[in-house]
Scaffold this motif. Structure first.
Motif, short mmCIF file in Angstrom:
data_model
loop_
_atom_site.label_atom_id
_atom_site.label_comp_id
_atom_site.label_asym_id
_atom_site.label_seq_id
_atom_site.Cartn_x
_atom_site.Cartn_y
_atom_site.Cartn_z
N UNK A 289 0.80 -1.22 0.00
CA UNK A 289 0.00 0.00 0.00
C UNK A 289 0.83 1.27 0.00
N UNK A 290 2.16 1.13 0.07
CA UNK A 290 3.00 2.32 0.10
C UNK A 290 2.98 3.01 -1.25
N UNK A 291 2.86 4.31 -1.22
CA UNK A 291 3.00 5.01 -2.49
C UNK A 291 3.74 6.31 -2.28
N UNK A 292 4.62 6.60 -3.17
CA UNK A 292 5.33 7.87 -3.14
C UNK A 292 5.82 8.18 -4.55
N UNK B 162 -1.22 14.97 -3.24
CA UNK B 162 -1.16 15.15 -1.80
C UNK B 162 0.24 14.82 -1.28
N UNK B 163 0.78 13.72 -1.79
CA UNK B 163 2.12 13.35 -1.37
C UNK B 163 3.13 14.38 -1.84
N UNK C 221 11.80 11.66 5.23
CA UNK C 221 10.37 11.61 4.97
C UNK C 221 9.67 10.43 5.63
N UNK C 222 10.20 9.97 6.77
CA UNK C 222 9.54 8.90 7.50
C UNK C 222 8.55 9.44 8.51
N UNK C 223 8.79 10.62 8.98
CA UNK C 223 7.82 11.29 9.83
C UNK C 223 7.54 12.62 9.18
N UNK C 224 6.37 13.06 9.44
CA UNK C 224 6.00 14.33 8.85
C UNK C 224 5.75 15.33 9.95
N UNK D 4 -8.23 16.43 9.96
CA UNK D 4 -8.23 15.05 10.37
C UNK D 4 -7.12 14.26 9.70
N UNK D 5 -6.92 14.52 8.41
CA UNK D 5 -5.92 13.75 7.68
C UNK D 5 -4.52 13.96 8.21
N UNK E 172 -4.03 12.10 11.47
CA UNK E 172 -3.91 10.65 11.32
C UNK E 172 -2.50 10.18 11.06
N UNK E 173 -1.65 11.06 10.54
CA UNK E 173 -0.30 10.60 10.25
C UNK E 173 0.76 11.25 11.13
N UNK E 174 0.37 11.65 12.32
CA UNK E 174 1.36 12.17 13.26
C UNK E 174 1.98 10.99 14.00
#
Lengths: 217, 810
Positions: free
Chosen positions: B451-454, B468-469, B700-703, B711-712, B715-717
């Motif tokens: 599911x990884x995408x970049x 978005x990415x 780019x492993x943490x944002x 909300x989005x 969710x990725x914190x």
């Protein structure tokens, strides 16, 4: 670490869950299953594996305690599943192997659009709280509750500080004031963070090292 | 030196400068001629010696010949706070030369509207930062925008050298070279011990370039302020405030003084102290990197106008544009390095080429030794090196995603660009494959990142299809500079500067602290800002910034050992007369170390058994060495030790006697198995985890988004610590983990310095002593109460131990 909450005997377990012998139940909160998948979709490279790990831990808890019931105090998942996701089916498989126990979920803020899945997983969902033997089981604590209870949501951690070093550990927070006794559980999921400063009037705290639960002075 | 060829239009440049009374030097003419001939190079000299004009004159002359009609010149500066000043300086000669355009600035501080204007109508020249350059490279039209350059100047290259920002810039420059064949690139740098390497790092391993030395001041004079009574001068200590009376005499005697300290907390303390005592407190100002840009600009302006008697400063003034010279420069404590000393001394004296003068103010007896050693090395004109980093895969990963965004890349061209940098000249095929897999799949094993995408590959072109990415990446491009800073603002809105988050989180509202020279009360913390009110009186905390203290350089340390050797042989350097007795005491009670003698002392006290060793390898290397020794000792007889280090040596304290003889010492100091032993000795896992914070953010492993933004975002914190744990458990071969471990050893522990120390020990005589009492060298170690414990204990025991000695308020 055994404690008493409003007359009920509870045991705080090292793997971030509570054993309630009187109900033969294991209680825990904030599993956030599928969180790694959400991250990967946003381009953050979290490896797969934590889901399996958390499911294994759950299984082990149930085995070791001999529990007949598992009660999750909210945030079982991190976000509603994507059509391409595999992990919801994996949960189904895991659940099927534990078909002898009851599983309840008190819905948390992350548990959205879940009714179909809960049905498939044979998990009973509860909207705001679950009352059990005079105790209120909920996801998020609020002040002035009418009875003692347990909750999660806060992902509590405690910061241990000595002169030279610092460490943060998952913590159980206990408010033992008569009439409003309440225990906040640490987040169960491995892929969750810790919050040091939380809005909760605890008077005792317990940290877990993963092997033992120790009281903070 | 051969006479520089005459350059078309350089005549006008030179004529203009002469009319303005700006002197023109040979090295500038050489640089202009080289630029006109299409060459690249590095110009190195102390700050403020005409380097800027040396680099700018070439482009100016070119513009007089051929007016630019696109973005033609980039001027890269490391600090965005300096960017505006730089732009001003570059603009100064333009009108007089009849050029009708102006240099613009584009940094993180530039407004969105200004950035749009620059995009729509590119100015001929742009001042920017390495991060903003990377951002420009991330736009799909980057090739058009940046494809007609005629020259690039990199200012303060020594500042970027040795850091990941420097690596990022190397990669950006490689890209610019690829799309602008034959691009002249010029670097400006302070004096360095490794100018050749600095040039290679700037220009790439296969590209030739000149080295041009600017003017050196004719003479550098270093004086020492000695305390009135050497007997009562402490053997250990750090603030140096007991020297205040002597310093005040110097301040009174001169029209203007720059007072340098080594740390920002020292600067705050000295500023308060001086202000409290002088009859002209409004003519004293504080200047350090965390202070608000307006306040700093004000300080610089007032100094220029001669309104200030004294500016208390830290390294923020080591950098930067023409800061008007002062009468005298004072340095509190040892400068710890020669290059720094020369830079600072160069701030004094109003005539170019005149003697630079600096007064060192030792804060304890042994610093007198360091200052004397510095004086010796300056006379020899020897200066430290700043080694560039290599192999930082996190930076490479970030840059590759930037390239994928900025028009896309093919494997072959991107690999060629990477290998055209000093940092990745040796990039292995394995590492290259790993990088590509990291950005396209998350990692090598196909199953591990579903599911990884970049970055996606289509027809051999790597690009980022998801908008978005793409926007997430751009928001975090270049977040290499340290995070975790909060703005400090008055409740009424005026900003005072930036302070490390770590310090503020230890304060509660209502508590007082000192910052930017003021006594403040913390009102509240909200949205990455600490709101404060002015406070009056009472005890206050002084913030201690991390990363403040550089270790003693090898160059200085060796000079110190030389001087002690001479003292031993009754050839005491006259500079050391004030501490002759102290050195005599060390010799009598124990022994004096030397370049060929490693001193080891063992004594017993009420606290336990103490072991002292004096390798003179600097604080950082000693931290690793101490852990190594403790671990090796503990292997034979399990015990845990308390350890303390400083620039000169190590102290270990244990419950049992050490009983070391020469042969045991040799075993303990053996360079064999250094790396594996060190990894086991240090709490390597935890240190790597700490180190991983930067790596995770850069790769780019943490944002680090804006908290609570939708909300989005929420969710990725996740924290880097959490990422580290996930990778350690589920992808342990991840090369970013390897990088973290390597950085712990190399950057934090100075592994190469430790190795060199142990190698040297092999040929040194081991001098073992049991002095019975603390020696002067041992005293500062003993007095420094910050002790750490060796962590070879397991996690459970460690927690229990910590619980027993918690600080209040935990």
């Amino acid at each position: 670490m055994k404690i008493e909450l409003a007359g009920h005997q509870l045991e705080l377990l090292p793997d971030r869950a509570v054993w309630w012998p009187g109900q033969e139940a294991v209680l825990l909160a904030d599993v956030h299953l599928g969180k790694d998948q959400v991250f990967r979709r946003q381009g953050l490279a979290v490896p797969v594996g934590v889901l399996e790990q958390d499911l294994d831990r759950l299984e082990l808890l149930i085995e070791e305690t001999g529990a007949k019931r598992l009660i999750i105090l909210g945030d079982l998942i991190h976000a509603p599943p994507h059509p391409d996701d595999d992990w919801p089916d994996r949960i189904g498989q895991w659940r099927a192997e534990l078909d002898h126990i009851e599983i309840d979920l008190v819905l948390g803020n992350h548990d959205r659009d879940l009714s179909t899945w809960l049905h498939q997983w044979q998990i009973d969902g509860h909207e705001t709280l679950l009352e059990l033997d005079g105790m209120l089981l909920m996801h998020e604590w609020r002040p002035r509750l009418p009875a003692p209870g347990l909750s999660g949501h806060l992902h509590p951690g405690a910061r241990l500080k000595t002169r030279r070093e610092q460490l943060r550990l998952p913590a159980y927070l206990l408010d033992s004031s008569p009439g409003r006794e309440h225990l906040v559980l640490p987040a169960f999921g491995r892929f969750t963070g810790l919050m040091d400063e939380v809005e909760f009037p605890w008077d005792r705290r317990f940290v877990t090292t993963g092997q033992r639960v120790l009281p903070l002075p | 030196m051969s006479a520089p060829q005459s350059v078309p239009q350089a005549g006008s440049i030179e004529a203009l400068f002469k009319r303005r009374g700006w002197p023109v030097f040979d090295f500038q003419r050489e640089a202009w001629a080289a630029f006109a001939a299409g060459e690249s190079g590095l110009i190195h000299a102390p700050t403020g010696s005409g380097k800027t004009l040396a680099a700018w004159g070439g482009p100016l002359a070119e513009c007089l010949n051929a007016p630019p009609n696109r973005l033609s010149y980039l001027w890269i500066t490391p600090l965005r706070a300096l960017a505006n000043d730089t732009t001003e300086q570059l603009n100064r000669p333009l009108a007089a030369l009849g050029l009708d355009w102006r240099v613009a600035t584009r940094t993180g501080d530039t407004s969105a509207s200004e950035r749009r204007r620059i995009s729509k109508q590119p100015p001929p020249a742009l001042v920017t930062t390495p991060e903003s350059l990377s951002l420009m490279l991330s736009y799909a039209d980057s090739r058009q925008r940046l494809g007609r350059l005629r020259g690039v100047v990199v200012d303060e290259w020594h500042e970027l050298l040795g850091s990941k920002r420097g690596v990022l810039l190397e990669l950006a420059l490689a890209r610019l070279r690829a799309i602008n064949p034959g691009l002249p690139v010029w670097g400006l740098s302070a004096t360095l011990g490794n100018v050749d390497e600095a040039r290679t790092a700037l220009l790439g391993p296969t590209n030739p370039g000149r080295l041009i030395a600017g003017r050196m001041p004719r003479e550098i004079q270093v004086d020492t302020l000695l305390p009135p009574s050497i007997e009562r001068f402490p053997w250990a200590g750090r603030t140096g405030l007991p020297q205040l009376p002597g310093v005040l005499n110097y301040l009174q005697a001169a029209r203007s003084t720059l007072l340098f300290t080594n740390t920002r907390s020292q600067a705050e303390l000295w500023f308060q102290a001086i202000q409290a005592v002088v009859p002209w407190p409004d003519r004293v100002l504080l200047h350090h990197g965390s202070i608000d840009r307006k306040a700093r600009a004000e300080a610089e302006e007032r100094l220029r106008r001669g309104e200030l008697k004294c500016v208390v400063a830290t390294s923020s003034l080591d950098l930067g544009v023409d800061f008007s010279p002062v009468d005298q420069v004072l340095q509190i404590g040892s400068p710890k390095g020669i290059a720094r000393l020369i830079q600072r001394a160069g701030r004094s004296g109003h005539q170019p080429g005149q003697t630079s003068r600096l007064v060192c103010v030792p804060t304890h007896a042994l610093e007198i030794l360091e200052v004397a050693a510095a004086r010796r090395r300056i006379d020899e004109r020897r200066v430290e090196a700043r080694r560039p980093l290599a192999g930082s895969l996190d930076v490479a990963a970030q840059h590759l995603v930037t390239r994928a965004l900025g028009g896309g890349f093919t494997e072959a061209e991107a690999l060629a660009e990477l290998r055209d940098t000093h940092a990745f000249a040796e990039l292995s095929d394995l590492e290259w494959r790993w990088l590509l897999e990291f950005i396209t799949r998350g990692g090598p094993a196909l199953k591990a990142y579903p599911g990884f995408q970049k970055v996606k590959v289509d027809g051999g072109v790597f690009h980022v299809p998801n908008r978005r990415i793409a926007s997430l990446h751009r928001m975090s491009v270049g977040t290499i500079t340290a995070d975790g800073h909060l703005q400090v603002r008055f409740m009424k809105g005026r900003s005072l500067g930036q302070i490390e988050e770590r310090f503020i989180t230890r304060l509660k509202p209502g508590e007082r602290f000192v910052f930017a020279g003021r006594l403040l009360t913390l009102a509240k913390v909200k949205d990455m800002t600490a709101y404060v009110r002015a406070a009056s009186g009472g005890k206050a905390a002084v913030p201690r910034w991390s990363g403040g203290r550089l270790p003693l350089s090898t160059l200085l340390a060796d000079a110190v050992l030389e001087m002690m050797d001479e003292a031993n042989g009754n050839r005491l350097d006259p500079d050391l007369k004030p501490i002759a007795e102290l050195l005599e005491l060390q010799k009598e009670r124990s022994a004096l170390p030397a370049p060929d003698r490693l001193l080891i002392e063992q004594i017993e006290s009420r606290e336990g058994h103490h072991l002292y060793a004096f390798p003179f390898a600097g604080r950082l290397a000693h931290e690793g060495l101490a852990a190594l020794l403790a671990w090796r000792l503990g292997r034979e007889a399990p015990q845990s030790y308390s350890m303390t280090v400083n620039d000169y040596g190590i102290e270990l304290v244990g419950d049992a006697p050490f009983e070391l003889d020469e042969s045991r010492c040799r075993v303990l100091l053996s360079p064999l198995h250094l790396e594996p032993d060190l990894l086991r000795a240090l709490n390597a896992a935890e240190m790597a985890r700490h180190r991983f914070r930067d790596i995770a953010r850069i790769a780019g492993l943490v944002f680090q988004g804006y908290p609570g933004r939708g909300k989005q975002m929420r969710q990725i914190q996740a924290s880097s610590g959490l990422m580290f744990d996930m990778l350690s458990e589920h992808d342990p071969d991840n090369l970013l983990l390897t990088l973290a471990r390597r950085e712990v050893l190399e950057s934090e522990m100075e592994l190469s310095r430790i190795r060199a120390t142990l190698e040297r020990a092999r040929s040194q005589t081991l001098v073992l002593r049991q002095p019975g009492r603390l020696s002067p060298l041992a005293f500062p170690l003993w007095a420094d109460r910050l002790r750490s414990r060796v962590s070879s204990e397991d996690f459970e025991r460690r927690v229990e131990r910590m619980l027993a000695t918690l600080e209040p308020g935990s």
